[in-house]
Each structure stands twice: as structure tokens, then as C-alpha cells.
Design a protein around this motif. Structure first.
Motif, PDB file in Angstrom:
ATOM      1  N   LYS A  53       0.805  -1.221   0.000  1.00 25.87           N
ATOM      2  CA  LYS A  53       0.000   0.000   0.000  1.00 25.87           C
ATOM      3  C   LYS A  53       0.840   1.274   0.000  1.00 25.87           C
ATOM      4  O   LYS A  53       0.363   2.335  -0.387  1.00 25.87           O
ATOM      5  N   PHE A  54       2.093   1.163   0.445  1.00 21.56           N
ATOM      6  CA  PHE A  54       2.907   2.365   0.600  1.00 21.56           C
ATOM      7  C   PHE A  54       4.276   2.170  -0.052  1.00 21.56           C
ATOM      8  O   PHE A  54       5.307   2.067   0.629  1.00 21.56           O
ATOM      9  N   GLU A  56       6.164   4.192  -1.399  1.00 20.89           N
ATOM     10  CA  GLU A  56       7.093   5.295  -1.130  1.00 20.89           C
ATOM     11  C   GLU A  56       8.094   4.953  -0.031  1.00 20.89           C
ATOM     12  O   GLU A  56       9.148   5.588   0.066  1.00 20.89           O
ATOM     13  N   ILE A  72       1.631   6.711  10.383  1.00 22.86           N
ATOM     14  CA  ILE A  72       1.588   7.173   8.999  1.00 22.86           C
ATOM     15  C   ILE A  72       0.382   8.102   8.850  1.00 22.86           C
ATOM     16  O   ILE A  72      -0.717   7.798   9.307  1.00 22.86           O
ATOM     17  N   ARG A  89      -6.646   6.823   1.469  1.00 19.57           N
ATOM     18  CA  ARG A  89      -5.391   6.353   0.884  1.00 19.57           C
ATOM     19  C   ARG A  89      -5.139   4.889   1.271  1.00 19.57           C
ATOM     20  O   ARG A  89      -4.675   4.083   0.447  1.00 19.57           O
ATOM     21  N   PHE A  90      -5.444   4.526   2.511  1.00 13.55           N
ATOM     22  CA  PHE A  90      -5.222   3.174   3.001  1.00 13.55           C
ATOM     23  C   PHE A  90      -6.109   2.159   2.272  1.00 13.55           C
ATOM     24  O   PHE A  90      -5.695   1.036   1.995  1.00 13.55           O
ATOM     25  N   LYS A  93      -6.036   2.376  -3.851  1.00 15.30           N
ATOM     26  CA  LYS A  93      -4.849   2.809  -4.591  1.00 15.30           C
ATOM     27  C   LYS A  93      -5.145   4.031  -5.464  1.00 15.30           C
ATOM     28  O   LYS A  93      -4.228   4.709  -5.924  1.00 15.30           O
ATOM     29  N   ILE A  99       1.807  10.590   1.593  1.00 11.45           N
ATOM     30  CA  ILE A  99       1.846  10.180   2.998  1.00 11.45           C
ATOM     31  C   ILE A  99       3.168  10.591   3.641  1.00 11.45           C
ATOM     32  O   ILE A  99       4.156  10.877   2.963  1.00 11.45           O
ATOM     33  N   ASN A 135       8.769  11.742   2.720  1.00  9.85           N
ATOM     34  CA  ASN A 135       7.885  10.682   3.181  1.00  9.85           C
ATOM     35  C   ASN A 135       8.221  10.131   4.561  1.00  9.85           C
ATOM     36  O   ASN A 135       7.430   9.390   5.138  1.00  9.85           O
TER      37      ASN A 135
END
Length: 276
Positions: A53-54, A56, A72, A89-90, A93, A99, A135
């Protein structure tokens, strides 16, 4: 590698003590980041892996064998953490909110467990190796001064503060009184206008300009006050569907809640007292 994070006890009021530090309580999702065998893995506090999911955070330049703990968040237009945007966001997508991983502790470093170090020693270690970026940021803290800090939080309408003993160890999978949270609650006077049929929940409504408008679902109420409601509610039922009994807006109470959602509802309301 997942570790079950150390959790906080809740207290009603802050206090000043130079043996404690004070941090801002961030309104986001608790996140455990681990890097073993040069692979980064991300976990929620409930052991759900959310690595994909993240993306970054997957190239974070920390030593192999390290586990860090943080929150986060997504910052809103006003620069404050926006919990609803964070959840969007969680969950999708397609929600492209940027974030920030706000890091406040380290549990393993280069394969060595460092949870027995004092909080101050762990924070000093963290500041030496954590690379900060758009981030990833290091959570700032101050010594003591929790009362003044909380006053500022109230003025800025932020979520609250966290107080931690300077000498506290990181207690994996424990809720410890060495870490405390003080929530900046809001309060509202509402009518109880419904009762959920299966698990407990009450529909709440607020009166605006002589109109009764839905304000949210309350799931937190102590047994004594539930019993008071159950003694009289049957006389006030004015309708029902498969999920709820609908109640005449006659029982009024005060609730506390985190904030108003973008739809104007009360976020996480809980019962305080009856008014009428």
C-alpha cells in the motif's frame, strides 16, 4: 519481521514532570516498518501486512535488521493530519494523497534488540541513522511542559498529546502506564434517536434551527447508563427496520468525540452524561 507495538494508557489531564517527554499525538495509522534480508515490510498494529500500500517507503535507507515504530499520516490543506484522507489512501490505490511516516521509536537495530534501552537512548539512536525525506520524518519532542503543550494543541484543534517516561523501555505487546495519551475531546449535546438491534449502538441526532439531523453512531456507553436507557426506551419507539429501532428524540445526553467528519458527523462519540 512483525513486533506487536507498545500501547498507551489514556489519562484525562496532562501534568508537568521533567522525567517525562511530550510529543504531538498524530491522527493516522500506527505502522511498524521492518527491514530484514534487505526487504522492507510494513505492518499495522494488528499484524496486517500493508507493504504494497505504501511503495514510497520501500526504499528507505536504514540498516538491515532494523524495526522502527511510528504513525503514517496524510496532511490536509491546513497542514494538520487528515484522518479521513489517510483512510481513503489506506483503502484505495486510486486515492493519491501523499503520505508521511512519522517515526518515534526503534525496537531492533542491525539485528540487535534495543527495547531494553531507555526511551532517550533509543531516540538518540534513531536520530543518528534515520534518513529524513518528504515521506519519512522524525517525531519531535520536548522535555516536560505537557500542560502548555496541550493548551497549544487545543488552540490549534489537534488530536492530543503523548507523554512518555524518559527511562521507559519499549514493552513489546504491552499497554504501559509509562506511555500516556491525552485526547483533545470535543463535546456536544445530542438526542438518542435509534438503537441498533444486534450489537450495541445508538443513533445520535443534533438539533439545528429546530430541525433534528443525524449526527452519528455511538458504540461506547457504560453498563449503568445503558440500563437507565433500557428501562424507558420501549415507550419511545416510533418505528423500526431490520437493523434499528427508531426512538422519539426525547432522551438528551452529552457526548465526547474526536472531531467532526467532512460530512458533519461526530467521530467516535462516547457517552458522558444524561441531560434529560
Amino acid at each position: 519481521m512483525y513486533i506487536s507495538p507498545m500501547l498507551l494508557h489514556k489519562v484525562d489531564e496532562p501534568f508537568n514532570d521533567d522525567e517525562w517527554i511530550t510529543e504531538l499525538k498524530l491522527d493516522g495509522i500506527r505502522l511498524i516498518l521492518s527491514k530484514f534480508n534487505n526487504k522492507v515490510r510494513l505492518y499495522t498494529r494488528h499484524k496486517n501486512e500493508v507493504t504494497s500500500k505504501f511503495p514510497e517507503l520501500l526504499d528507505i535507507n536504514i540498516p538491515d535488521g532494523t524495526v522502527i515504530d511510528g504513525e503514517i499520516i496524510v496532511s490536509g490543506d491546513n497542514g494538520k493530519p487528515d484522518f479521513e484522507a489517510m483512510m481513503e489512501r489506506f483503502q484505495s490505490k486510486k486515492a493519491l494523497y501523499p503520505i508521511q511516516f512519522c517515526v518515534f521509536d526503534v525496537v531492533y537495530y542491525k539485528g540487535q534488540k534495543v527495547s531494553s534501552l531507555s526511551l532517550i537512548e533509543r531516540k538518540q539512536l534513531l536520530s543518528k541513522f534515520l534518513p529524513q525525506s518528504d515521506n519519512v520524518i522524525l517525531v519531535q519532542w520536548i522535555e516536560g511542559n505537557a500542560e502548555a503543550y496541550f493548551n497549544l494543541v487545543q488552540q490549534q484543534d489537534l488530536e492530543g498529546i503523548v507523554m512518555k517516561r524518559k527511562d521507559s523501555k519499549y514493552q513489546i505487546d504491552e499497554r504501559s502506564k509509562d506511555w500516556l495519551k491525552v485526547i483533545n475531546y470535543k463535546y456536544a449535546d445530542v438526542f438518542i434517536t435509534g438503537l441498533r438491534k444486534n450489537e450495541f449502538g445508538m443513533l445520535l441526532s443534533i438539533e439545528y434551527d429546530n430541525q433534528i439531523e443525524y449526527a452519528g453512531l455511538m458504540e461506547f456507553m457504560n453498563p449503568k447508563d445503558k440500563a437507565t436507557f433500557y428501562r424507558v426506551h420501549k415507550e419511545l419507539i416510533i418505528g423500526e427496520n431490520k437493523n434499528f429501532f427508531y426512538i422519539k428524540p426525547q432522551i438528551k445526553c452529552r457526548v465526547k468525540f474526536r472531531n467532526y467528519t467532512k460530512k458533519g458527523l461526530l467521530r467516535i462519540p462516547s457517552f458522558v452524561e444524561y441531560i434529560s
